[in-house]
Structure formats: structure tokens, C-alpha cells
Design a protein around this motif. Structure first.
Motif, PDB file in Angstrom:
ATOM      1  N   ARG A   1     112.990 -38.003  53.046  1.00  0.00           N
ATOM      2  CA  ARG A   1     113.122 -39.050  54.059  1.00  0.00           C
ATOM      3  C   ARG A   1     112.816 -38.556  55.468  1.00  0.00           C
ATOM      4  NH1 ARG A   1     118.841 -42.072  52.514  1.00  0.00           N
ATOM      5  NH2 ARG A   1     118.530 -42.176  50.243  1.00  0.00           N
ATOM      6  N   MET A   2     113.057 -37.276  55.727  1.00  0.00           N
ATOM      7  CA  MET A   2     112.910 -36.722  57.072  1.00  0.00           C
ATOM      8  C   MET A   2     111.977 -35.515  57.044  1.00  0.00           C
ATOM      9  SD  MET A   2     114.968 -38.659  58.879  1.00  0.00           S
ATOM     10  CE  MET A   2     115.284 -37.707  60.362  1.00  0.00           C
ATOM     11  N   PRO A   3     110.724 -35.698  56.657  1.00  0.00           N
ATOM     12  CA  PRO A   3     109.821 -34.547  56.520  1.00  0.00           C
ATOM     13  C   PRO A   3     109.535 -33.836  57.835  1.00  0.00           C
ATOM     14  CG  PRO A   3     108.611 -36.611  56.355  1.00  0.00           C
ATOM     15  CD  PRO A   3     110.060 -36.975  56.333  1.00  0.00           C
ATOM     16  N   GLY A   4     109.766 -34.505  58.955  1.00  0.00           N
ATOM     17  CA  GLY A   4     109.486 -33.879  60.241  1.00  0.00           C
ATOM     18  C   GLY A   4     110.619 -33.049  60.794  1.00  0.00           C
ATOM     19  N   VAL A   5     111.763 -33.042  60.112  1.00  0.00           N
ATOM     20  CA  VAL A   5     112.919 -32.279  60.586  1.00  0.00           C
ATOM     21  C   VAL A   5     113.308 -31.280  59.504  1.00  0.00           C
ATOM     22  CG1 VAL A   5     115.269 -32.384  61.496  1.00  0.00           C
ATOM     23  CG2 VAL A   5     113.703 -34.294  61.884  1.00  0.00           C
ATOM     24  N   ALA A   6     113.079 -30.016  59.765  1.00  0.00           N
ATOM     25  CA  ALA A   6     113.353 -28.978  58.765  1.00  0.00           C
ATOM     26  C   ALA A   6     114.845 -28.881  58.485  1.00  0.00           C
ATOM     27  CB  ALA A   6     112.828 -27.635  59.257  1.00  0.00           C
ATOM     28  N   LEU A   7     115.176 -28.590  57.244  1.00  0.00           N
ATOM     29  CA  LEU A   7     116.566 -28.401  56.833  1.00  0.00           C
ATOM     30  C   LEU A   7     116.736 -26.972  56.347  1.00  0.00           C
ATOM     31  CD1 LEU A   7     119.390 -29.614  56.170  1.00  0.00           C
ATOM     32  CD2 LEU A   7     118.517 -30.065  53.882  1.00  0.00           C
ATOM     33  N   SER A   8     117.642 -26.243  56.978  1.00  0.00           N
ATOM     34  CA  SER A   8     117.955 -24.889  56.532  1.00  0.00           C
ATOM     35  C   SER A   8     119.403 -24.851  56.069  1.00  0.00           C
ATOM     36  CB  SER A   8     117.722 -23.874  57.657  1.00  0.00           C
ATOM     37  OG  SER A   8     118.483 -24.209  58.806  1.00  0.00           O
ATOM     38  N   SER A   9     119.700 -23.966  55.130  1.00  0.00           N
ATOM     39  CA  SER A   9     121.044 -23.939  54.553  1.00  0.00           C
ATOM     40  C   SER A   9     121.344 -22.557  54.009  1.00  0.00           C
ATOM     41  CB  SER A   9     121.159 -24.970  53.429  1.00  0.00           C
ATOM     42  OG  SER A   9     120.275 -24.644  52.365  1.00  0.00           O
TER      43      SER A   9
ATOM     44  N   ILE B   1     123.123 -40.003  53.929  1.00  0.00           N
ATOM     45  CA  ILE B   1     122.544 -39.525  52.672  1.00  0.00           C
ATOM     46  C   ILE B   1     123.643 -39.054  51.726  1.00  0.00           C
ATOM     47  CG2 ILE B   1     121.179 -37.648  51.676  1.00  0.00           C
ATOM     48  CD1 ILE B   1     119.268 -37.945  54.043  1.00  0.00           C
ATOM     49  N   VAL B   2     124.590 -38.297  52.260  1.00  0.00           N
ATOM     50  CA  VAL B   2     125.688 -37.794  51.427  1.00  0.00           C
ATOM     51  C   VAL B   2     126.533 -38.944  50.888  1.00  0.00           C
ATOM     52  CG1 VAL B   2     127.807 -36.418  51.452  1.00  0.00           C
ATOM     53  CG2 VAL B   2     125.752 -35.556  52.578  1.00  0.00           C
ATOM     54  N   ARG B   3     126.695 -39.983  51.688  1.00  0.00           N
ATOM     55  CA  ARG B   3     127.504 -41.127  51.267  1.00  0.00           C
ATOM     56  C   ARG B   3     126.751 -42.087  50.354  1.00  0.00           C
ATOM     57  NH1 ARG B   3     131.185 -42.833  56.564  1.00  0.00           N
ATOM     58  NH2 ARG B   3     132.971 -41.551  55.976  1.00  0.00           N
ATOM     59  N   GLY B   4     125.496 -41.806  50.098  1.00  0.00           N
ATOM     60  CA  GLY B   4     124.752 -42.602  49.137  1.00  0.00           C
ATOM     61  C   GLY B   4     123.997 -43.778  49.705  1.00  0.00           C
ATOM     62  N   ARG B   5     123.815 -43.836  51.022  1.00  0.00           N
ATOM     63  CA  ARG B   5     123.043 -44.933  51.589  1.00  0.00           C
ATOM     64  C   ARG B   5     121.576 -44.790  51.208  1.00  0.00           C
ATOM     65  NH1 ARG B   5     125.531 -44.114  57.576  1.00  0.00           N
ATOM     66  NH2 ARG B   5     127.703 -44.610  57.084  1.00  0.00           N
ATOM     67  N   THR B   6     120.937 -45.914  50.985  1.00  0.00           N
ATOM     68  CA  THR B   6     119.531 -45.893  50.601  1.00  0.00           C
ATOM     69  C   THR B   6     118.655 -45.619  51.818  1.00  0.00           C
ATOM     70  OG1 THR B   6     119.226 -48.268  50.972  1.00  0.00           O
ATOM     71  CG2 THR B   6     120.029 -47.578  48.796  1.00  0.00           C
ATOM     72  N   ALA B   7     117.392 -45.318  51.548  1.00  0.00           N
ATOM     73  CA  ALA B   7     116.455 -45.018  52.630  1.00  0.00           C
ATOM     74  C   ALA B   7     116.244 -46.219  53.540  1.00  0.00           C
ATOM     75  CB  ALA B   7     115.123 -44.563  52.044  1.00  0.00           C
ATOM     76  N   ASN B   8     116.444 -47.438  53.020  1.00  0.00           N
ATOM     77  CA  ASN B   8     116.211 -48.651  53.805  1.00  0.00           C
ATOM     78  C   ASN B   8     117.489 -49.243  54.388  1.00  0.00           C
ATOM     79  OD1 ASN B   8     113.420 -48.610  53.236  1.00  0.00           O
ATOM     80  ND2 ASN B   8     113.772 -49.616  51.265  1.00  0.00           N
ATOM     81  N   SER B   9     118.595 -48.526  54.273  1.00  0.00           N
ATOM     82  CA  SER B   9     119.857 -49.040  54.801  1.00  0.00           C
ATOM     83  C   SER B   9     119.773 -49.195  56.317  1.00  0.00           C
ATOM     84  CB  SER B   9     121.004 -48.091  54.442  1.00  0.00           C
ATOM     85  OG  SER B   9     122.193 -48.461  55.122  1.00  0.00           O
ATOM     86  N   SER B  10     120.225 -50.333  56.814  1.00  0.00           N
ATOM     87  CA  SER B  10     120.195 -50.577  58.258  1.00  0.00           C
ATOM     88  C   SER B  10     121.185 -49.695  59.002  1.00  0.00           C
ATOM     89  CB  SER B  10     120.509 -52.052  58.544  1.00  0.00           C
ATOM     90  OG  SER B  10     121.801 -52.394  58.057  1.00  0.00           O
TER      91      SER B  10
END
Length: 250
Positions: free
Chosen positions: A33-41, A193-202
Motif C-alpha cells: 500500500r505504501m511503496p514510497g515509504v520504506a519499512l525497516s524492522s 493496517i494492524v487493525r485490519g482496515r482495508t486499503a480503501n477505508s476512509s
């Protein structure tokens, strides 16, 4: 101009997680959903699960409660069942479930004295048993140890935590070059995302931004040069008809 938010390098979100947590599904959704923001962990042990947040090395962290939550937002997520881990030759392995009373005569080792990984290694030597979250028993599974559910022992809860103001506010004015989102909005996006909201959630900041962009584009398309709209009765100065054009008959 250098140093402006528009020309800033794309930012990243850093998420730590305590051993036993498996955040892969949430990380995968973020990347799609967020390809422009890198995620490191990275993974932390139980003793140091708050260290990345306290030292400013992580934006958010999955932790195992209870914790010292001073200065932290806490969202409880899910429960982990408790199990008892023992050597594969232990007499309690014949049981489907084990009760707490059956451990009264056992040497119960504690994780806070050894850490979970070493704890399981000690159990394998036969010096005692240990009560741990099931996720830990699976993470450090060995052929020489087994685990059994222990229903009358309370489980543990996993939570998502991140710093309260003013620490977060100090970074909130900067935006990501690709997503155009403030730091607080990136956190809100991950929480959704963790709470399960969809990509189109307002309720997702990325969706709201996309809606604003589309609305702005529609507004630009609808507005043309001034005076370009036609009016059925705009004949000219003082409302006179153009010469040589007879009035319409109905």
C-alpha cells in the motif's frame, strides 16, 4: 531548494517487535500500500523490548505486556496462550493439558532470569520446566523439548506502542516525499493496517489523500476560462438581440 519537504528524501517507518511476534502479514500490506515509504524492522528480546522506543531508534514497537507504559500510547492487540515447556522424556508429556497444580512439585524456571532462548536450552537439559507464551515455544522449538497447554494459567497480551507527545510532535512537520504524509499520518496508516482496515477505508490517511487529489483534479477539469459557459439569453449589451437575427417563434 535543498532542505524543503518537497525535495526531501523518502522517509521510512521503523518498527521493532518482541520475540515471538510474527508481523510479516502487516509488513507485507504496508509494502503493497505504501511503496514510497520504506519499512525497516528488527526483533528485540523481552528484556529490551522498549529500548528502541526509549532511545529513538524505532517509531513503533510490538511488545508483550505488561510494560512500563509511561509516555507511550498503547493499543492492546491479541492474547497468547500459555504453555509449559519440558524435556521430551518428562512424565507430564503424556498429558494433553497440564494444570498449574501439576507443576507444584516441579522446578519451574523463570524467563526473567535467563531470557527465553536460554530458558528453552535449560529445559532441554532436564533441570526444570518453564511456562512461556506458545509463540515462544514455537519460535525456539527443539527436537528434545515439547510443550503442552496449561489452560488455568493466564496468557499474555501483545500490544502496539509508540511515544506520546512531545517526542512525536518534534518530527511531525516533516513529510514523506512520495506519500506527502506527515509522520503522525504514517503512524496512523500503520495502526490501521494492524487493525485490519482495508486499503480503501476512509479512515486511512492514504485514502483521504487520494480522495483529495482526485477532488482537486476534478475541480481543475470543471473550471474553464471565464465566460466560457453559454447562456441561453445572453444577447449582448443592455439585453439587445444581435442585428439581423429575428426573434424565435414558438
Amino acid at each position: 531548494m535543498e532542505g524543503t519537504a518537497e525535495n526531501a528524501a523518502p522517509r521510512s517507518l521503523t518498527v521493532a517487535y518482541v520475540e515471538g511476534v510474527t508481523p510479516g502479514k502487516w509488513f507485507g500490506r504496508w509494502k503493497s500500500r505504501m511503496p514510497g515509504v520504506a519499512l525497516s524492522s528488527w526483533q528485540t528480546d523481552a528484556a529490551g523490548q522498549l529500548t528502541p522506543l526509549r532511545e529513538g531508534e524505532a517509531d513503533m514497537s510490538f511488545v508483550r505486556l505488561p510494560i512500563d507504559d509511561a509516555g507511550l500510547h498503547v493499543i492492546p492487540l491479541y492474547m497468547e496462550a500459555a504453555v509449559v515447556v519440558m524435556g521430551r522424556d518428562h512424565e507430564l508429556t503424556i498429558c494433553g493439558d497440564v494444570t498449574q497444580a501439576e507443576l507444584d512439585d516441579e522446578n519451574v524456571l523463570r524467563a526473567d532470569e535467563h531470557g527465553f532462548k536460554l530458558l528453552i536450552e535449560l529445559v532441554a537439559t532436564g533441570v526444570g520446566v518453564a511456562v512461556v507464551p506458545m509463540s515462544i515455544a514455537r519460535l525456539y522449538a527443539r527436537k528434545d523439548v515439547v510443550y503442552r497447554p496449561i489452560p488455568d494459567v493466564a496468557g499474555t497480551r501483545i500490544a502496539l506502542v509508540w511515544p506520546k507527545e512531545p517526542e512525536a510532535a518534534a518530527r511531525d512537520s516533516a513529510t514523506d516525499d512520495t506519500a506527502g504524509m506527515k509522520r503522525a499520518e504514517l503512524l496512523e496508516e500503520f495502526i490501521g493496517i494492524v487493525r485490519g482496515r482495508t486499503a480503501n477505508s476512509s479512515r486511512q490517511p492514504s485514502t483521504r489523500q487520494q480522495q483529495k487529489r482526485e477532488q482537486k483534479q476534478r475541480g481543475g477539469q470543471d473550471s474553464g476560462p471565464r465566460g466560457s459557459k453559454k447562456s441561453g439569453k445572453r444577447w449582448g449589451p443592455a439585453g439587445r438581440r444581435p442585428r439581423g437575427r429575428p426573434p424565435r417563434r414558438h
